[in-house]
Design an enzyme around this catalytic site. Sequence first.
Site, short mmCIF file in Angstrom:
data_model
loop_
_atom_site.label_atom_id
_atom_site.label_comp_id
_atom_site.label_asym_id
_atom_site.label_seq_id
_atom_site.Cartn_x
_atom_site.Cartn_y
_atom_site.Cartn_z
N TYR A 292 -2.13 -0.27 10.08
CA TYR A 292 -2.35 -0.84 8.75
C TYR A 292 -1.09 -0.70 7.91
O TYR A 292 -0.62 -1.66 7.29
CB TYR A 292 -3.53 -0.14 8.07
CG TYR A 292 -3.67 -0.48 6.60
CD1 TYR A 292 -4.07 -1.75 6.21
CD2 TYR A 292 -3.39 0.46 5.61
CE1 TYR A 292 -4.20 -2.08 4.86
CE2 TYR A 292 -3.52 0.14 4.28
CZ TYR A 292 -3.92 -1.13 3.90
OH TYR A 292 -4.03 -1.45 2.58
N SER B 21 0.83 -1.20 0.00
CA SER B 21 0.00 0.00 0.00
C SER B 21 0.87 1.25 0.00
O SER B 21 1.97 1.26 0.55
CB SER B 21 -0.89 0.00 1.25
OG SER B 21 -1.49 1.26 1.45
#
Length: 340
Positions: free
Chosen positions: A157, A132
């Site tokens: 995350y 990501s």
Amino acid sequence: MTFKYHTVLVTGAAGFIGFHLAKRLLEQGCRVVGLDNLNDYYDVGYKTGRLDQLSSYSDFNFVKGDLADREAMARLFEATAFDVAVNMAAQAGVRYSLINPHAYVSSNLVGFVNLLECCRHSRVGHLVFASSSSVYGANTRMPFSVHDNVDHPVSLYAASKKANELMAHTYSHLYGLHCTGLRFFTVYGPWGRPDMALFLFTKAILENRPIKVFNHGKMQRDFTYIDDIVEGVVRVMGRLPQPNPQWNGEHPDPGTSYAPYRIYNIGNNAPVALNDFIAAIEKALGKTAKKEYLDLQPGDVPATAADVDDLMVDVGFRPDTPIEIGIERFVSWYRAYHRL
């Protein structure tokens, strides 16, 4: 090195990106096994709707299961020999990681090491996994480059995605497992996740509710249309990462390795201001948004921008779908799906 594949595991196949990838692979004649635990992080109806579409293909086989279930994963890999495994399964969402951190440990860490072990013992030819743009964290030099250090994540995350990259490199180093990590930049499009800004804004505007505009609209995102993401993934799947002969431990390059390991950004390479993004939604809907301006949320970053030069050089692809076209396609899907 060109790599031919026929049988592919797509984890997270009922998710937004996993669904689109599985559909593309089926259309080009691959046999696809889709794994998903169908968790209720968001409305499961969207996931079953995606699976209904995939199930119309004779070469698609759905397996309900969880990456964190070691025994189930072992059985899956014993039952089928995969040429490529593509990991799109993860507990997603930056802000949710502040509320439920253990979900990220189970899916993104425990689940990922189970996948690595299965790929290692089953001699999978290529592991491609979703990382990501969040891994860039506190970095401010734009555009973000895979050759920059990314040791300052600002959400759990992001930290879990950075951990995936490190874990994959370790297996590449120890066992020669070909691993390619893909840092996605704000993916949007039809069948998108209902917790993402485009979905939330569209729904709120149509219902005459105000939209929440964080950081007072002073945000920039490298919004990347789903078809561009899938094209990048498919091209990378067919290219085995090779050791970089110029890699030097005195000046280590984070994006490459002496092992068969590689990291790429997949982004539109054209950051869009949040206010312009909202204007494009308003135009597609033919309706003006009511705006509620708020401060930057914890875990968020004010801007993202992808350097995709390496992707262009190695696989000959650069995402380029304009935001106006992508949003129009999403709005058309949204109206049809919700029968508006």
